[in-house]
Design an enzyme around this catalytic site. Structure first.
Site, PDB file in Angstrom:
ATOM      1  N   LEU A  38      11.698 -20.436  -3.655  1.00 34.85           N
ATOM      2  CA  LEU A  38      10.614 -19.584  -3.183  1.00 34.85           C
ATOM      3  C   LEU A  38       9.414 -19.642  -4.118  1.00 34.85           C
ATOM      4  O   LEU A  38       9.548 -19.533  -5.332  1.00 34.85           O
ATOM      5  CB  LEU A  38      11.112 -18.135  -3.098  1.00 34.85           C
ATOM      6  CG  LEU A  38      10.069 -17.050  -2.815  1.00 34.85           C
ATOM      7  CD1 LEU A  38       9.530 -17.162  -1.403  1.00 34.85           C
ATOM      8  CD2 LEU A  38      10.670 -15.663  -3.065  1.00 34.85           C
ATOM      9  N   HIS A  68       3.621   3.573  -8.629  1.00 36.16           N
ATOM     10  CA  HIS A  68       3.489   2.170  -9.017  1.00 36.16           C
ATOM     11  C   HIS A  68       4.781   1.663  -9.662  1.00 36.16           C
ATOM     12  O   HIS A  68       5.199   0.524  -9.437  1.00 36.16           O
ATOM     13  CB  HIS A  68       2.313   1.998  -9.979  1.00 36.16           C
ATOM     14  CG  HIS A  68       0.990   2.353  -9.371  1.00 36.16           C
ATOM     15  ND1 HIS A  68       0.558   1.842  -8.161  1.00 36.16           N
ATOM     16  CD2 HIS A  68       0.004   3.187  -9.800  1.00 36.16           C
ATOM     17  CE1 HIS A  68      -0.640   2.331  -7.882  1.00 36.16           C
ATOM     18  NE2 HIS A  68      -0.997   3.152  -8.864  1.00 36.16           N
ATOM     19  N   ASP A  73       0.829  -1.205   0.000  1.00 35.41           N
ATOM     20  CA  ASP A  73       0.000   0.000   0.000  1.00 35.41           C
ATOM     21  C   ASP A  73       0.868   1.262   0.000  1.00 35.41           C
ATOM     22  O   ASP A  73       1.989   1.254   0.509  1.00 35.41           O
ATOM     23  CB  ASP A  73      -0.889  -0.010   1.248  1.00 35.41           C
ATOM     24  CG  ASP A  73      -2.151   0.818   1.067  1.00 35.41           C
ATOM     25  OD1 ASP A  73      -2.348   1.378  -0.028  1.00 35.41           O
ATOM     26  OD2 ASP A  73      -2.932   0.906   2.028  1.00 35.41           O
TER      27      ASP A  73
END
Length: 258
Positions: free
Chosen positions: A147, A53, A36
């Protein structure tokens, strides 16, 4: 479903835990992140929201690579929520174009770090051109064993639960499932995240104290860690601090500490 206890720690996790000064059994297997503050970060600097962004995608790369180095088993990132469609079209178009570009550019990193990519969420509303690139990266990484990075794209937890209930209801209607056989495990097996462990640690940036319709079923026992720093500012040091703070918490899962 309660998160499973960590067992049979890999040498990578043991080494990372030692470097962080925490016991290996307190190292989080699965970290989820609500990313956020991209727009606020940009606006504070007099930049267009889309620049937030763009810088946020760099934070994704930093955190993903650090999780891979540390030996975290899974990282789930909230990339685009169902509610984000309320944002201006220009910003949404940029976000989706950035997602497509990121999936293409990060393929060498995915292979280099042995990362396995998966996606959860609904496909409608996003162009097939974008999904082709996402699906290609997912397919390219499926044999990787390191991962696991799960991207929540066009995702909403309530929608996920509705889709799971619909799927179960169809089985009951077809006569292949006894309603009395429905339990937590069966419902979890019909969620988008079927086969994944539940998050141990949920990180949220920009100081927000909401769950924002993210993994509502799966985070029942997750530890929540919030920082006032916006997502573009999130780095390896903050990730390590979140892990240390997580390890210091007393996780009782409804029971008592001995």
């Amino acid at each position: 479903m309660q998160p499973a206890a960590v067992s049979d720690q890999s040498p990578a996790i043991a080494g990372a835990a030692a470097a962080l000064g925490i016991p290996p059994e307190r190292f989080p297997r699965h970290i989820a992140v609500i990313m956020d503050g991209n727009g606020r970060w940009a606006q504070r600097r007099g930049l267009p929201r889309v620049e937030g962004h763009r810088h946020g995608s760099e934070a994704v790369r930093r955190v993903t690579e650090e999780c891979a180095r540390l030996g975290v088993e899974q990282l789930t990132l909230y990339c685009l929520s169902c509610e984000n469609w309320k944002r201006p079209k220009q910003e949404l178009d940029f976000l989706l174009a950035l997602l497509q570009q990121y999936m293409i550019e990060q393929r060498p990193t995915i292979l280099q770090h042995n990362i396995r990519v998966s996606v959860i969420g609904r496909r409608e509303g996003i162009s097939e051109q974008i999904w082709r690139e996402v699906d290609h990266s997912v397919a390219l990484s499926q044999s990787n064993t390191g991962l696991r990075v799960c991207l929540a794209i066009n995702y909403g937890a309530r929608q996920e639960i509705v889709d799971a209930v619909r799927s179960i209801a169809r089985r009951v209607r077809q006569g292949t499932l006894d309603p009395d056989a429905i339990d937590e495990s069966l419902l979890a097996a019909h969620l988008y995240t079927a086969g994944m462990s539940d998050p141990d640690l949920l990180i949220r940036t920009a100081g927000e104290m909401r769950l924002s319709n993210f993994l509502l079923w799966q985070i029942s026992y997750a530890e929540i860690w919030v920082t006032d720093r916006c997502w573009p500012e999130f780095d390896e040091a903050l990730l390590r601090q979140a892990i240390r703070d997580y390890a210091a918490r007393d996780r009782r899962f409804g029971g008592l500490t001995r």
